[in-house]
Write a protein that holds these residues in place. Sequence first.
Motif, PDB file in Angstrom:
ATOM      1  N   SER A  48       1.110  -1.127   0.526  1.00 23.51           N
ATOM      2  CA  SER A  48       0.272  -0.240   0.099  1.00 23.51           C
ATOM      3  C   SER A  48       1.178   1.726   0.213  1.00 23.51           C
ATOM      4  O   SER A  48       2.109   1.339   0.976  1.00 23.51           O
ATOM      5  N   SER A  50      -0.353   4.665   0.309  1.00 20.84           N
ATOM      6  CA  SER A  50      -0.452   5.573   1.449  1.00 20.84           C
ATOM      7  C   SER A  50      -0.452   5.521   3.100  1.00 20.84           C
ATOM      8  O   SER A  50      -0.895   6.208   3.951  1.00 20.84           O
ATOM      9  N   THR A  60      -5.669  -3.069   3.732  1.00 23.09           N
ATOM     10  CA  THR A  60      -6.153  -2.435   3.302  1.00 23.09           C
ATOM     11  C   THR A  60      -7.498  -2.661   2.873  1.00 23.09           C
ATOM     12  O   THR A  60      -7.448  -3.791   1.783  1.00 23.09           O
ATOM     13  N   GLU A 116     -10.205   4.491  -5.630  1.00 19.67           N
ATOM     14  CA  GLU A 116      -9.851   4.326  -4.236  1.00 19.67           C
ATOM     15  C   GLU A 116      -8.545   3.849  -4.442  1.00 19.67           C
ATOM     16  O   GLU A 116      -8.023   4.177  -3.452  1.00 19.67           O
ATOM     17  N   ARG A 117      -8.541   2.842  -5.364  1.00 19.41           N
ATOM     18  CA  ARG A 117      -7.212   1.955  -4.622  1.00 19.41           C
ATOM     19  C   ARG A 117      -7.592   1.300  -5.880  1.00 19.41           C
ATOM     20  O   ARG A 117      -8.137   1.010  -7.519  1.00 19.41           O
ATOM     21  N   GLU A 163      -3.278   2.778  -3.102  1.00 20.68           N
ATOM     22  CA  GLU A 163      -4.252   3.943  -2.810  1.00 20.68           C
ATOM     23  C   GLU A 163      -4.376   5.132  -2.802  1.00 20.68           C
ATOM     24  O   GLU A 163      -3.569   5.677  -3.505  1.00 20.68           O
ATOM     25  N   ASP A 165      -5.581   8.607  -2.211  1.00 19.99           N
ATOM     26  CA  ASP A 165      -5.931   8.644  -0.560  1.00 19.99           C
ATOM     27  C   ASP A 165      -5.458  10.370  -0.510  1.00 19.99           C
ATOM     28  O   ASP A 165      -4.666  10.945  -0.624  1.00 19.99           O
ATOM     29  N   PRO A 166      -6.787  11.463  -0.888  1.00 20.37           N
ATOM     30  CA  PRO A 166      -7.977  11.541  -0.818  1.00 20.37           C
ATOM     31  C   PRO A 166      -8.384  10.270  -2.197  1.00 20.37           C
ATOM     32  O   PRO A 166      -7.256  10.682  -3.032  1.00 20.37           O
TER      33      PRO A 166
END
Length: 575
Positions: A48, A50, A60, A116-117, A163, A165-166
């Motif tokens: 990940s 993020s 996640t 988002e991912r 990720e 994020d945001p």
Amino acid sequence: MRTAVTLTSLLLTPNALTSCDLQPVPELPLATAKPTRQFSPPETPAVSTSTAQNQPPTATPAPNSQNGALLGTVRAHLGEETAQNAIDGDLETTWNSLNFPAQWIAIALDELPLVERVEVVVAQATAGPTTHVMWTDNGTGVRTFFRRFADLHTEDGQTLKIEFDPPQSVKKILVQTLESPNWVAWREVRIHGSPLSPLEENAKPSSIRLEKFLEGMDLPVQVTHAGNGSDHFFIVEQRGRISIVQNGVVNSTPFLDISDQLTYFGERGLMNIACPPNFTTSQQFYVSFTNLGGDLVLSRISTSDDGATADQDSEEILLAVSQPHRAHNGGSLAFGPNDGYLYVAIGDGGSEGRPVDFPQDPQLLLGKTLRLDVESGAGPNGVPATNPYIEDDKFSDEIWALGLRNPWGFAFDSHTGDFYTPDAGHNDREELNVQPATSVGGENYGWPTIEGTRCPKIEGLPYPCSQAGIFDPPVAEFDHTRGCAIVGGVFYRGSEFPQLRDRFLFADFCLGDIWSLQKQDSLVATGSSQKSHGAWHSELVLNASLPVSSIGTDEDGNLYVTGYADGTVYLITQE
């Protein structure tokens, strides 16, 4: 000789990125055959990006979102016949490039969701270190750097999770593999997100527009100012004239007219003007142009006592670079805000046939950015002692960066010193390179071996198309479905357009699209130095619907666009 930096340290490195702790899986024959067993994703945590700096990655939870890749379309550098296998939802089918890096696969989504991912499931016969770069396009047509994963240990069946994020609006994803122990392949690419809200989908169009400011110019190519607190600015015309604009009116007498001293044809002519930081006291400036012999010339000229005109008898030629062709002559000029040195961009010289390899020749100045000490009195064009190759006999001392094709309209961020260089491409990609203010020089942007993120098929070049650890990648690019030639460029620090503040503005010469580019994250520590690790974000500002040769500014921060074909200088304004 470069002692302060290595080629590998000039590349972006991951932020606290580590490999997954996976159970061993059986090896497959060089990523070409399907496995004979039913396959399921590993249950152990996946990578990940993020996570916070210097903290280990964590698992996640899967969000309640759909896999938008299933409704997308896919392209690949090689292996197009199997590319659809990477987004079919079946882990037993794979996309296989049938070749070693560098390779890429790109997915265009059917809609513009908030992503988002992204998950990519590895198909790899031999476990080992790999390096990947992810690029995104938010619907503007400009692909921007998002994340780099360097020396990542991967093995077959491993799922890499990236990720957002945001969450971000994304239209296209490109995964580029730079290093791998075997052929490049992926079992599956999943893109998870949610649809944009109706408010976001029907956002109010930008109120920014172009307003005619001056007409009747002869092929305008630059708008700039002296930075001395005066109320006037310059307009450069390619045919050999520089005019002063004062209170919205062009002076009746040109500031400089050297139309009888230069060659004007195609990409030759008068290029740029630059005024040093001490212009008020020195009353001298610098111009680049193509002389009657076809050489690109850098000259220093003084002004008259009142500063209204140039004293052409004072001209001092500092540099003359022989040009083998009428194209790609370059000639952008700018003074560095942090060091006060003059930066000069020179194109690769062009050719009638295949691209020339001059940008990689350490003795030639073609296809390079030069850094010169022209104001200290250390010779006509002194070389700063901190230039990267000053002690390397194989390189010309003036070279600051190399591997450029036809840079046009570079600019500095006056606050940070970051250096933005648009470089016009060949058959496919237009790129934008950014050199952080912390750089000690020596970047190699890869031309003609690399064109943006693409490896062009050019026979006879002596350099392999390997990008990891050799070439410095761009931060943004667009292909020729969006235009033909990237041009700069100004970093906007004004107050009239809050939506453009802290962004670099650039354009396409043919279609007239004007974009802004912004770095989303700040500098992060990577070992003993700091490098820019942030993702980049582009916005389509407006479409000028005319050939744009440059974007510039006056000292008050007003923005101007030069209409090359119609001879009009436009003011960027808003309703």
